[in-house]
Motif scaffolding. Structure first.
Motif, PDB file in Angstrom:
ATOM      1  N   SER A 109      43.780  32.520  63.108  1.00  0.00           N
ATOM      2  CA  SER A 109      43.006  33.689  62.690  1.00  0.00           C
ATOM      3  C   SER A 109      42.419  34.458  63.870  1.00  0.00           C
ATOM      4  CB  SER A 109      41.892  33.280  61.725  1.00  0.00           C
ATOM      5  OG  SER A 109      41.025  32.346  62.340  1.00  0.00           O
ATOM      6  N   SER A 164      37.959  35.560  58.677  1.00  0.00           N
ATOM      7  CA  SER A 164      39.109  35.814  57.813  1.00  0.00           C
ATOM      8  C   SER A 164      39.991  36.853  58.481  1.00  0.00           C
ATOM      9  CB  SER A 164      38.668  36.325  56.444  1.00  0.00           C
ATOM     10  OG  SER A 164      37.960  35.323  55.747  1.00  0.00           O
ATOM     11  N   LYS A 165      41.290  36.640  58.410  1.00  0.00           N
ATOM     12  CA  LYS A 165      42.243  37.552  59.022  1.00  0.00           C
ATOM     13  C   LYS A 165      43.033  38.264  57.948  1.00  0.00           C
ATOM     14  CE  LYS A 165      45.898  37.678  62.531  1.00  0.00           C
ATOM     15  NZ  LYS A 165      46.700  36.849  63.472  1.00  0.00           N
ATOM     16  N   VAL A 185      40.153  41.261  61.699  1.00  0.00           N
ATOM     17  CA  VAL A 185      39.378  40.037  61.494  1.00  0.00           C
ATOM     18  C   VAL A 185      37.976  40.419  61.036  1.00  0.00           C
ATOM     19  CG1 VAL A 185      38.414  37.972  62.585  1.00  0.00           C
ATOM     20  CG2 VAL A 185      40.699  38.763  63.221  1.00  0.00           C
ATOM     21  N   SER A 208      35.384  34.989  52.288  1.00  0.00           N
ATOM     22  CA  SER A 208      36.198  34.166  53.189  1.00  0.00           C
ATOM     23  C   SER A 208      36.616  32.849  52.585  1.00  0.00           C
ATOM     24  CB  SER A 208      35.419  33.906  54.479  1.00  0.00           C
ATOM     25  OG  SER A 208      34.293  33.113  54.192  1.00  0.00           O
ATOM     26  N   GLN A 232      43.824  29.208  51.136  1.00  0.00           N
ATOM     27  CA  GLN A 232      42.655  28.806  51.912  1.00  0.00           C
ATOM     28  C   GLN A 232      41.828  27.834  51.099  1.00  0.00           C
ATOM     29  OE1 GLN A 232      40.893  31.863  54.161  1.00  0.00           O
ATOM     30  NE2 GLN A 232      38.853  31.033  53.979  1.00  0.00           N
ATOM     31  N   GLU A 286      43.469  26.770  56.717  1.00  0.00           N
ATOM     32  CA  GLU A 286      44.578  27.574  56.242  1.00  0.00           C
ATOM     33  C   GLU A 286      45.854  26.748  56.219  1.00  0.00           C
ATOM     34  OE1 GLU A 286      44.935  32.137  57.020  1.00  0.00           O
ATOM     35  OE2 GLU A 286      45.787  30.997  58.645  1.00  0.00           O
TER      36      GLU A 286
END
Length: 687
Positions: free
Chosen positions: A37, A508-509, A514, A625, A662, A669
């Protein structure tokens, strides 16, 4: 620095990150980032600042990079204010800065001042001697091999020549090229038996003729000395100043010109060199030399300096005469060096004695390491005095390996071959401690970026690191930015109050970049998050399946009916498609008791409940997230009979065969393979 502003675009793997981190009230901020990420990319970006170099996008170098890292006053964070502690695999050893960790800096400065003069004087003398002797060799090594073949100190060896060099004599051999007479082939030739015999015969006859000379004397004013005197008088303009030279022989003779002196010297030399018996001896020597074609340079030099032949009867003694002549020719530089050595000696001894009693800050670091970390070795400083005084640039560690009551000194490489990976990582933490303590001692304002340095440690050493970081967080000059993809470590630093809950974030990506969000589920995610939402949140219900199965396995055993039913949810078995939502709710109630917010039990098949659930067919677009499951779904079990339903095979049911999930419990992940996941795969990932 109370705030850290990060505006990044296309910095390594970060497409975009725009966030302000607030250190007010707590000097530490922690970011949990799933693999892939942003953790390593952010660490690399901040390392670039520390290295004072630009950042870039490694995969797409053509993309324009933006890197703004500032404090609350919009002032750029400088290279000197960033220290990145990288994981063990990427760690580079500390530089010589550790040597600056001194309690008494004045002591070292005085010592260095004493010896800087000695160093400069030594270098000047060596350079002059190299020029005089026309040698390409190491002067100090050649001097030691000549005067102290058993080994010794260059300065001490030079000091031992002081008495001889203080006498009044001319350096008659100062123009002899050292390398010509000390070529390894020449040295080997001079040691051969036939040459030794021939040179001894020549020397014997030469000395007989010298003893009979009117003006020349053996061991003193010979032809070579007379020639050098003539050259010196000419160079100094002695005769042009109307001076004269008086020679004492059978009768006294006064010389009034350069030509007259040279004519007398040449005539006296001719009486010796043209003696028939001596010429015969010289011819025998010449034959010996001419046998070896590799000695042509040596032969050519001797033809013009035949007077040196007697000296070759004892090469070792002649080398001493050569070096004494070179030193005498540079006597002023020699005297300057010896004077500085003597002046420094007394005070240096006093300083060295005091240095042995000094307690250094790197000693504190080593003591800290020995006391905090559990490893099978003990550290000590092997060169403490030398580092304090600047003789060595950095402390050299000594290692005592411990095995029960047995102790043994070991070298660093042997130690590292013996240690486990975790123990090696603990050893490398020591280098990080040095870097940090350098900054602490200097009062350097520092953004300390901690990039998973505790990963793979055992619990004792992991907690030792956490405690050390906690100590740093209380120091006014440090702000800590802790990056990790280890959720257990993330929870540990929060539970031990290293980082306040409000300063814990999860990354979080997305396709846009991000984002950082407040951490959830850090403490007891099951009791605080999953259980209260079991009957109201489809995601939480599914997340509980493997967890409840484990609890039943540990408390009731694998034969329990509820354990078997949950197993049928994780693996396709006969009756799996008959399990209802109410069955799952019943297991929860039997395990934990009836909740206050229980909804009306659903009797429909759990499979079809999942099929119509938003969990399956409506991926969440909100950027929360921890609970972003990003599924199109999920439940495609092994084909058995009428399974899967036709509705699940229609176009658009699964938009992508690659499903990223997730975990609700710790947000790690997982990337599934190209094949569709089973219910077991899904439930396991939700655990």
């Amino acid at each position: 620095m109370d705030k850290l502003k990060l505006q990044l675009e296309h910095c390594y793997g970060i497409r975009k990150l725009d966030v302000v981190l607030d250190f007010a009230g707590n000097a530490a901020i922690a970011i949990y980032a799933p693999n892939g990420s942003m953790k390593s990319s952010l660490a690399c970006t901040l390392q670039d600042i520390a290295d004072d170099k630009p950042s870039r996008d490694r995969i797409f170098p053509g993309r324009a990079t933006l890197r703004v890292v500032q404090d609350e006053n919009n002032t750029n964070i400088g290279a000197a204010n960033v220290l990145v502690l990288r994981p063990f695999e990427e760690f580079a050893s500390t530089g010589n800065a550790t040597a600056t960790l001194l309690v008494n800096a004045t002591l070292r400065q005085e010592y260095e001042a004493l010896h800087s003069g000695v160093t400069a004087a030594r270098a000047a003398l060596i350079a002059a001697i190299k020029s005089t002797s026309k040698t390409k060799r190491s002067v100090d090594r050649e001097v030691l091999s000549t005067f102290a073949p058993a080994g010794g100190d260059f300065d001490a060896t030079l000091a031992g020549l002081k008495e001889e060099l203080s006498k009044d004599w001319e350096p008659i051999f100062k123009d002899v090229p050292y390398d010509v007479l000390n070529d390894e082939r020449v040295v080997a030739f001079l040691g051969q038996g036939d040459f030794r015999t021939a040179i001894n015969d020549y020397t014997k006859k030469y000395n007989e003729l010298l003893a009979a000379s009117k003006y020349f004397k053996n061991g003193g004013f010979n032809y070579y000395a007379a020639t050098n005197v003539a050259k010196e008088l000419k160079a100094s303009g002695f005769f042009k100043a109307k001076h004269s030279v008086s020679l004492n022989g059978d009768e006294k003779k006064e010389i009034n010109s350069e030509a007259e002196l040279q004519a007398l010297v040449d005539a006296e030399r001719a009486k010796i060199s043209e003696d028939a018996a001596l010429r015969q001896k010289y011819g025998e020597l010449e034959k010996q030399i001419q046998k070896n074609a590799q000695l042509r340079e040596f032969e050519a030099y001797l033809q013009g300096h035949e007077e040196l032949l007697p000296e070759l009867a004892d090469p070792a003694a002649f080398n001493k005469k050569l070096w004494l002549s070179y030193l005498k020719a540079n006597h002023a530089l020699y005297v300057d060096l010896i004077s500085k050595i003597e002046q420094a000696a007394v005070r240096s001894a006093e300083i060295e004695a005091q240095a042995g009693q000094e307690h250094t800050q790197w000693q504190d670091v080593i003591d800290m390491f020995n006391n905090r970390f559990i490893v099978p070795f003990h550290l000590e400083v092997a060169n403490k005095v030398h580092v304090v005084l600047g003789k060595d640039t950095a402390p050299r560690l000594g290692f005592v390996f411990k095995d029960g009551s047995d102790h043994a000194q070991v070298e660093r490489e042997a130690l590292l071959q013996t240690l486990s990976t975790g123990e090696k990582k603990a050893f490398h933490v020591l280098n990080m401690l040095f870097d940090i303590e350098v900054r602490r001692a200097a009062g350097q304002q520092t953004l300390l970026v901690v990039d998973d340095i505790a990963d793979s440690f055992d619990y004792k050493n992991k907690y030792a690191i956490v405690q050390y970081l906690s100590d740093l967080a209380e120091h006014q000059h440090f702000k800590l930015l802790i990056l990790t993809h280890n959720f257990d470590f993330f929870r540990t630093i929060e539970s031990r109050r290293l980082v306040q809950r409000k300063n814990c974030f999860m990354a979080s990506k997305t396709a846009a970049g991000v984002t950082l969000e407040a951490a959830q589920g850090v403490r007891n995610v099951f009791s605080n998050v999953w259980k209260p939402a079991f009957f109201n949140d489809d995601r939480k219900k599914i997340c509980c399946v493997p967890f409840m199965r484990n609890l039943i396995e540990y408390t009731k055993g694998e034969a329990d009916p509820d354990y078997l039913l949950l197993t049928s949810l994780l693996h396709w078995k006969a009756g799996t498609d008959q399990i209802t939502v109410a069955d799952l709710d019943g297991i929860y109630t039997r395990l934990f008791g009836p909740p206050d917010n229980r909804a009306t039990p659903l009797r429909e098949s759990l499979i079809f409940w999942l099929q119509r659930s938003p969990l399956v067919c409506k991926p969440r677009t909100a950027s929360t997230s921890r609970t972003r499951l990003y599924l199109r779904l999920l439940l495609a079990c092994r084909r058995n009979g009428s399974w899967p339903p036709r509705s699940m095979t229609r176009p658009g049911w699964l938009e992508s065969p690659r499903i990223r999930l997730q975990r609700c419990s710790n947000a790690t992940e997982t990337t599934f393979p190209q094949s569709l996941p089973t219910l077991a795969s899904f439930s396991a990932c939700c655990s």
